[in-house]
Write a protein that holds these residues in place. Structure first.
Motif, PDB file in Angstrom:
ATOM      1  N   ALA A 178       0.806  -1.230   0.000  1.00  0.00           N
ATOM      2  CA  ALA A 178       0.000   0.000   0.000  1.00  0.00           C
ATOM      3  C   ALA A 178       0.837   1.277   0.000  1.00  0.00           C
ATOM      4  O   ALA A 178       0.290   2.366   0.158  1.00  0.00           O
ATOM      5  N   GLY A 179       2.137   1.152  -0.151  1.00  0.00           N
ATOM      6  CA  GLY A 179       2.981   2.344  -0.133  1.00  0.00           C
ATOM      7  C   GLY A 179       4.408   1.999  -0.508  1.00  0.00           C
ATOM      8  O   GLY A 179       4.681   0.976  -1.147  1.00  0.00           O
ATOM      9  N   ARG A 180       5.324   2.829  -0.068  1.00  0.00           N
ATOM     10  CA  ARG A 180       6.743   2.646  -0.389  1.00  0.00           C
ATOM     11  C   ARG A 180       7.422   1.806   0.683  1.00  0.00           C
ATOM     12  O   ARG A 180       7.241   2.048   1.874  1.00  0.00           O
ATOM     13  N   HIS A 181       8.192   0.831   0.259  1.00  0.00           N
ATOM     14  CA  HIS A 181       8.915  -0.007   1.209  1.00  0.00           C
ATOM     15  C   HIS A 181      10.189   0.694   1.686  1.00  0.00           C
ATOM     16  O   HIS A 181      10.897   1.330   0.901  1.00  0.00           O
ATOM     17  N   VAL A 182      10.430   0.598   2.985  1.00  0.00           N
ATOM     18  CA  VAL A 182      11.658   1.126   3.577  1.00  0.00           C
ATOM     19  C   VAL A 182      12.278   0.017   4.405  1.00  0.00           C
ATOM     20  O   VAL A 182      11.635  -0.988   4.718  1.00  0.00           O
ATOM     21  N   SER A 183      13.526   0.204   4.771  1.00  0.00           N
ATOM     22  CA  SER A 183      14.184  -0.800   5.607  1.00  0.00           C
ATOM     23  C   SER A 183      13.687  -0.680   7.042  1.00  0.00           C
ATOM     24  O   SER A 183      13.169   0.367   7.455  1.00  0.00           O
ATOM     25  N   LEU A 184      13.848  -1.754   7.792  1.00  0.00           N
ATOM     26  CA  LEU A 184      13.425  -1.738   9.189  1.00  0.00           C
ATOM     27  C   LEU A 184      14.184  -0.670   9.972  1.00  0.00           C
ATOM     28  O   LEU A 184      13.631  -0.022  10.864  1.00  0.00           O
ATOM     29  N   SER A 185      15.429  -0.449   9.612  1.00  0.00           N
ATOM     30  CA  SER A 185      16.220   0.569  10.314  1.00  0.00           C
ATOM     31  C   SER A 185      15.698   1.982  10.048  1.00  0.00           C
ATOM     32  O   SER A 185      15.974   2.903  10.812  1.00  0.00           O
ATOM     33  N   GLU A 186      14.949   2.162   8.961  1.00  0.00           N
ATOM     34  CA  GLU A 186      14.392   3.472   8.620  1.00  0.00           C
ATOM     35  C   GLU A 186      12.963   3.652   9.118  1.00  0.00           C
ATOM     36  O   GLU A 186      12.363   4.706   8.907  1.00  0.00           O
ATOM     37  N   ALA A 187      12.405   2.637   9.765  1.00  0.00           N
ATOM     38  CA  ALA A 187      10.995   2.679  10.171  1.00  0.00           C
ATOM     39  C   ALA A 187      10.716   3.871  11.079  1.00  0.00           C
ATOM     40  O   ALA A 187      11.539   4.227  11.935  1.00  0.00           O
ATOM     41  N   ARG A 188       9.567   4.473  10.881  1.00  0.00           N
ATOM     42  CA  ARG A 188       9.139   5.557  11.759  1.00  0.00           C
ATOM     43  C   ARG A 188       7.657   5.367  12.077  1.00  0.00           C
ATOM     44  O   ARG A 188       6.952   4.616  11.391  1.00  0.00           O
ATOM     45  N   PRO A 189       7.162   6.013  13.133  1.00  0.00           N
ATOM     46  CA  PRO A 189       5.775   5.800  13.551  1.00  0.00           C
ATOM     47  C   PRO A 189       4.784   5.983  12.403  1.00  0.00           C
ATOM     48  O   PRO A 189       4.883   6.925  11.623  1.00  0.00           O
ATOM     49  N   GLY A 190       3.852   5.037  12.338  1.00  0.00           N
ATOM     50  CA  GLY A 190       2.852   5.045  11.285  1.00  0.00           C
ATOM     51  C   GLY A 190       3.154   4.063  10.175  1.00  0.00           C
ATOM     52  O   GLY A 190       2.251   3.710   9.400  1.00  0.00           O
TER      53      GLY A 190
END
Length: 346
Positions: free
Chosen positions: A287-299
């Motif tokens: 449903a959106g853009r994939h980021v790495s787990l290290s880049e995860a932010r709230p939401g």
């Protein structure tokens, strides 16, 4: 489910007291196991004996959750098909009304022509006392003949279109029935798996039942962990909504506001932010853009397992909020509670 739980803590004295003999070989194996666990990535599947009651309960919960997401997908498809069938049936009804109206016009033209017939037009002109009036009527009849030809052509097109719409409606209705059958099948699977898990827990020793109540996918916190900064806009609104749901029950197939399954909680939370996302965890992974787990932010949405059959929302500081499984309310757990499939920024 095995993938739902972190490895249990190192056995305490009560367990050690029951161990009376530990051979050198067993000690070596235990050390090797500990080393393997230490080397395993965060969130790796826990190591439980395959025949342990809790391992089987875990597996049943995982299978029920997979069936729940199948139920959600089939139910979503059924809703879309039902809407499509309704639209097609409305189109068919309007098309039939158009055809009936054209047939009425043709009937009226035929009636006028019938009433004006029965004598050669040239003879009627010779005998009429009102030649101008006759010529006017004849011209009108010619125009009606042209109108009749036009209506016949339009009627043929309308009939072909109506036949196509009826065929499409019939196919969609058949598809809808298959989708309804899929919903029912997934529902039966979920209910069977959950019933097996409950029966297994009920028959387990008291210690195992208590362990099942304590040990879950992670810490199982219901208190509010510190929220990392840098979140705003729709992500902040979705985070606030997810937090407000903490403590509400897991209800499979539900997307709020009183109960949730895992993907239902994510969909409801983002809906409170005015954002529509897919109903299933598999759909939410994309449903959106994939980021790495290290880049995860709230939401951000965190999906788990290779089949993305579970989903949670990242809260920051290594925590997610999610609807874990039946019997466990919406709560906070470590992001590494099981293998991460993807982190998606909506």
């Amino acid at each position: 489910m095995a993938s739902h739980r972190r490895s249990s803590a190192t056995p305490g004295p009560s367990r050690s007291a029951r161990v009376t003999v530990l051979s050198a070989a067993a000690a070596t194996a235990a050390a090797a196991t500990a080393a393997a666990l230490a080397a395993a990535p965060a969130g790796a599947d826990p190591v439980r004996p395959a025949d342990a009651p809790q391992a089987r309960v875990d597996a049943l919960f995982a299978e029920a959750e997979q069936a729940t997401e199948g139920f959600n997908a089939a139910a979503e498809r059924t809703d879309k098909l039902r809407s499509r069938v309704g639209a097609l049936q409305d189109n068919v009804a309007r098309g039939q009304e158009d055809i009936n109206r054209m047939r009425d016009v043709l009937g009226q033209v035929a009636g006028v022509q019938y009433r004006s017939g029965g004598m050669d037009p040239a003879l009627r002109l010779l005998l009429t006392s009102d030649p101008d009036g006759y010529l006017d009527r004849a011209a009108a009849l010619d125009r009606m003949g042209e109108q009749q030809a036009g209506v016949l052509t339009e009627l043929g097109r309308a009939q072909r279109k109506l036949d196509q719409q009826r065929a499409e409606a019939a196919r969609t209705l058949a598809d809808l029935e298959r989708s309804r059958a899929a919903v029912a099948a997934h529902k039966r699977t979920v209910e069977r798996k959950l019933a097996e898990a409950r029966a297994l827990l009920a028959a387990a020793p008291k210690d195992d039942r208590e362990e099942a109540g304590r040990a879950s996918r992670g810490d199982g916190r219901e208190d509010l962990p510190p929220l990392a900064g840098g979140v705003s806009g729709r992500a902040a609104a979705a985070v606030a909504a997810a937090r407000s749901a903490v403590g509400r029950p897991y209800v499979w197939g539900a997307n709020g506001p009183d109960g949730f399954d895992c993907s239902g909680l994510m969909q409801w939370s983002y809906a409170q932010a005015g954002v529509g996302i897919p109903r299933t965890s598999q759909g939410q992974r994309g449903a959106g853009r994939h980021v790495s787990l290290s880049e995860a932010r709230p939401g951000d949405l965190v999906t788990y397992r290779d089949d993305a059959s579970h989903v949670a929302m990242y809260m920051g500081n290594g925590q997610v909020v999610h609807a874990p499984y039946p019997g466990a309310p919406v709560r906070y757990d470590p992001v590494g509670m099981m293998p991460v499939s993807a982190v998606t920024r909506v």
